[in-house]
Design an enzyme around this catalytic site. Structure first.
Site, mmCIF file in Angstrom:
data_model
loop_
_atom_site.group_PDB
_atom_site.id
_atom_site.type_symbol
_atom_site.label_atom_id
_atom_site.label_comp_id
_atom_site.label_asym_id
_atom_site.label_seq_id
_atom_site.Cartn_x
_atom_site.Cartn_y
_atom_site.Cartn_z
ATOM 1 C CE LYS A 194 10.988 -16.620 44.063
ATOM 2 N NZ LYS A 194 10.161 -17.332 45.027
ATOM 3 C CD GLU A 246 10.699 -16.202 50.518
ATOM 4 O OE1 GLU A 246 11.814 -16.574 50.118
ATOM 5 O OE2 GLU A 246 10.521 -15.208 51.255
ATOM 6 N NE ARG A 294 19.344 -21.043 40.211
ATOM 7 C CZ ARG A 294 18.542 -20.837 41.261
ATOM 8 N NH1 ARG A 294 18.697 -21.512 42.379
ATOM 9 N NH2 ARG A 294 17.591 -19.944 41.199
HETATM 10 P P1 ATP Z 1 14.728 -17.049 43.328
HETATM 11 O O1 ATP Z 1 16.189 -16.979 43.551
HETATM 12 O O2 ATP Z 1 14.306 -16.834 41.934
HETATM 13 O O3 ATP Z 1 13.942 -16.247 44.302
HETATM 14 P P2 ATP Z 1 14.229 -19.297 44.877
HETATM 15 O O4 ATP Z 1 14.980 -20.568 44.796
HETATM 16 O O5 ATP Z 1 14.518 -18.429 46.036
HETATM 17 O O6 ATP Z 1 14.376 -18.557 43.516
HETATM 18 P P3 ATP Z 1 11.809 -20.425 45.727
HETATM 19 O O7 ATP Z 1 10.445 -19.892 45.673
HETATM 20 O O8 ATP Z 1 12.442 -20.576 47.050
HETATM 21 O O9 ATP Z 1 12.681 -19.503 44.799
HETATM 22 O O10 ATP Z 1 11.918 -21.772 44.908
HETATM 23 C C1 ATP Z 1 10.995 -22.821 44.975
HETATM 24 C C2 ATP Z 1 11.623 -24.062 44.444
HETATM 25 O O11 ATP Z 1 11.991 -23.884 43.074
HETATM 26 C C3 ATP Z 1 12.883 -24.418 45.195
HETATM 27 O O12 ATP Z 1 12.882 -25.796 45.449
HETATM 28 C C4 ATP Z 1 13.983 -24.026 44.247
HETATM 29 O O13 ATP Z 1 15.115 -24.802 44.420
HETATM 30 C C5 ATP Z 1 13.343 -24.232 42.887
HETATM 31 N N1 ATP Z 1 13.960 -23.362 41.887
HETATM 32 C C6 ATP Z 1 14.070 -22.028 41.926
HETATM 33 N N2 ATP Z 1 14.755 -21.564 40.863
HETATM 34 C C7 ATP Z 1 15.078 -22.647 40.118
HETATM 35 C C8 ATP Z 1 15.783 -22.849 38.889
HETATM 36 N N3 ATP Z 1 16.303 -21.819 38.208
HETATM 37 N N4 ATP Z 1 15.930 -24.109 38.447
HETATM 38 C C9 ATP Z 1 15.404 -25.143 39.114
HETATM 39 N N5 ATP Z 1 14.734 -25.031 40.269
HETATM 40 C C10 ATP Z 1 14.564 -23.803 40.777
HETATM 41 MG MG MG Z 2 14.146 -18.904 47.984
#
Ligand code: ATP
Ligand code: MG
Length: 559
Positions: free
Chosen positions: A271, A37, A261
């Site tokens: 984030k 995102e 994760r």
């Molecule tokens: P955040 O909680 O930091 O905002 P998010 O999962 O909402 O993280 P996205 O931009 O939606 O952030 O994530 C993009 C991709 O990266 C998704 O497929 C997510 O599952 C993966 N991802 C995010 N954080 C991790 C992590 N700590 N370990 C592995 N994969 C991750």
């Molecule tokens: Mg997300």
């Protein structure tokens, strides 16, 4: 073309992919995607997902898309889109297609209309809070919305009017008609569309209704022909809903697979929290070298190779654990040891006068750039009458175990001569300001002709030729392993390490570093790995310490 050696054990995701290919599922094709995102910068957790998605595509001869999951207009921005692209490329990956979920808004709308016509979706007038009450907790049965039985005709009319902007934010929503008694909360008539009169970074003001993540994600995967939709474990409970939409619409069905994760010790990775650190000024920006962001780690001196190696080593499992920082440090040390040129830099200078060296004279000494890499060659560094050494390399009174200088003792100055300390000069307050030493010109090759030995080897810089620099030393950003684990009423930000940044000025660089460019990485002999920072000005270099030479954590733990 497969790159996997046959004997290598595959992680469970790769095993599924390999089995699917062997069974001819999806005509043996592999299509993955990395779906960020664009609401912030990527962090090292994302690197894990990037290495997995792009890595699988490469390994199994498939393709990987970069898809921006941009369904939250208020939080998203083109700045983040561009930064994410740069980070993915920097990590060493290239996408097949660059796509945006917002490009599917028309198709998603049409599909919503289809579900309404089939009696599988309805417009609901309950407020956000009322919906929550009706859906109840997981241990209670939910209640159906009083609007659930609206006819398809009425729903079609209302949905169109939602789209046309006739209602205010939150006044209505479109919900899927699934099962309000399901133990899985995600199946209790989940929202498909919400009204939000907000400007979108790509679609502008065209829409005032936006599809939810759950309604968008699977359909986007399907449209792109994704075969394996890899996501983190929190989405395991969403899988039945992912499958429900796709089956209800009768479209290509990607397989969602969840993996654990990455959680890294002594930092935060959401984030939202990283944004809070940036906005509150607790760090200097997204690229503050203490941040776990890709831009921060890059500025700190990390290499893409080290991050990819780290992601390889931690592996892919179904178990949520905590990865300790030394694992990451190991990977960067390993890579920089092989690739970074050596340099001599004195961080905390103490002047040394070689009293038997002629005044006004200097000579060039040869230094090996990288003992691990012959092709890195050699360089010259000047030696003269006045030098700097590290203040901690002199002690007035030292035990036998001390390898530095003391009065009356001789040590080796690397790439130069044996040097003996004869006197320590103090100022009126008793601080040592200068050492008077003599050198033995016969020891030029690092050995004494008479066979006498010295224990210590020190680094040094010629005072006349040294370049002044600022050096920034970093420590963990948080004092706690899991800074987010706080009691109620406590703030996770209170776990910030007040000593995470130490700025040293007046450090002395050997003159060859005048050629260094922003981003260049070095091993400062005996001091660690360092990277030239973008804050450098002509004649005023700034270096970041990427990592120390030794594993400080391991040492602490043994005690
Ligand atoms: P955040 O909680 O930091 O905002 P998010 O999962 O909402 O993280 P996205 O931009 O939606 O952030 O994530 C993009 C991709 O990266 C998704 O497929 C997510 O599952 C993966 N991802 C995010 N954080 C991790 C992590 N700590 N370990 C592995 N994969 C991750
Ligand atoms: Mg997300």
């Amino acid at each position: 073309m497969s790159e996997t050696p046959k004997e290598e054990k595959l992680d469970f995701v790769r095993q599924i992919v390999a089995d699917d290919i062997a069974n001819g599922k999806n005509e043996g094709q592999v299509q993955t995607r990395f779906p960020p995102e664009p609401n912030g910068y990527l962090h090292i957790g994302h690197a894990k997902s990037i290495c997995l998605n792009f890595g699988i595509a490469k390994q199994f001869g498939g393709k990987c898309n970069l898809r921006f999951d941009d369904t939250n207009p208020e939080k998203e921005d083109t700045e983040f889109v561009e930064a994410i692209e740069e980070d993915v490329r920097w990590l060493g990956f290239e996408w097949d297609k660059k796509l945006f979920a917002s490009d599917y808004f028309d198709q998603l709308y049409d599909w919503a209309v289809q579900l309404i016509k089939e009696g599988k979706a309805y417009v609901c007038d309950l407020t956000f809070e009322e919906v929550r009450e009706y859906r109840a907790g997981w241990n209670k049965e939910g209640k159906d919305s009083p609007y659930r039985d609206r006819t398809p005709e009425e729903n079609l009319d209302l949905f169109e009017r939602m789209k046309n902007g006739e209602f205010k934010d939150g006044e209505k929503s479109l919900r899927a008609k699934i099962d309000n008694s399901s133990p899985n909360m995600n199946l209790r008539d989940p929202a498909m569309y919400r009204i939000r009169h907000a400007h979108h970074h790509r679609t502008g003001d065209k829409w005032c209704i936006y599809p939810t993540y759950d309604y968008t994600h699977g359909q986007s995967d399907s449209l792109e022909g994704i075969t394996h939709s890899l996501c983190t474990l929190e989405f395991e409970n969403h899988r039945p809903l992912y499958d429900w939409y796709i089956e209800a619409l009768g479209i290509h069905h990607p397989q969602q697979i969840e993996f654990a994760r990455l959680n890294l010790s002594h930092t935060v990775m959401s984030k939202r929290k990283l944004l809070e650190l940036v906005q509150s000024g607790l760090v200097s920006g997204w690229d503050d070298p203490r941040m776990p962001t890709i831009v921060g780690m890059r500025r700190r001196g990390f290499t893409p190779e080290a991050l990819r190696n780290f992601c390889d080593r931690i592996g892919i499992t179904k178990f949520n654990g905590l990865t300790e920082l030394p694992m990451l440090e190991l990977c960067i040390r390993d890579h920089l040891n092989r690739t970074a040129n050596r340099a001599m830099v004195v961080l905390d200078p103490l002047k040394v006068v070689i009293t038997n060296y002629p005044e006004g004279k200097s000579e060039m000494r040869q230094a090996i750039n990288n003992p691990e890499d012959e092709s890195a060659g050699t360089r010259e560094m000047p030696f003269g009458r006045e030098l700097f050494i590290e203040r901690k390399d002199f002690m007035e009174e030292a035990s036998k175990k001390y390898f530095g200088l003391t009065v009356g003792k001789e040590v080796r100055f690397k790439n130069a001569f044996f040097v003996k300390c004869n006197d320590a000069i103090k100022d009126d307050d008793g601080n040592i300001v200068e050492l008077h030493c003599t050198y033995d010109p016969e020891t030029s090759g690092g050995k004494a002709p008479d066979g006498r030995k010295v224990k210590g080897t020190l680094h040094w810089v010629s005072a006349e030729h040294a370049i002044d620099a600022e050096v920034r030393l970093y420590d963990v950003l948080f004092t706690q392993e899991k800074p987010e684990n706080v009691e109620e009423g406590e703030d996770w930000k209170d776990n910030l390490n007040p000593e995470s940044l130490k700025v040293l000025t007046g450090c002395k660089l050997e003159p060859s570093l005048a050629e260094a460019k922003v981003g260049d990485r070095f091993q400062f002999e005996r001091m660690g790995y360092f990277c030239m920072d973008k804050d450098s000005q002509p004649g005023k270099p700034v270096f970041n310490r990427t990592v120390t030479l030794k594993d400080g954590f391991a040492k602490k733990k043994k005690k």
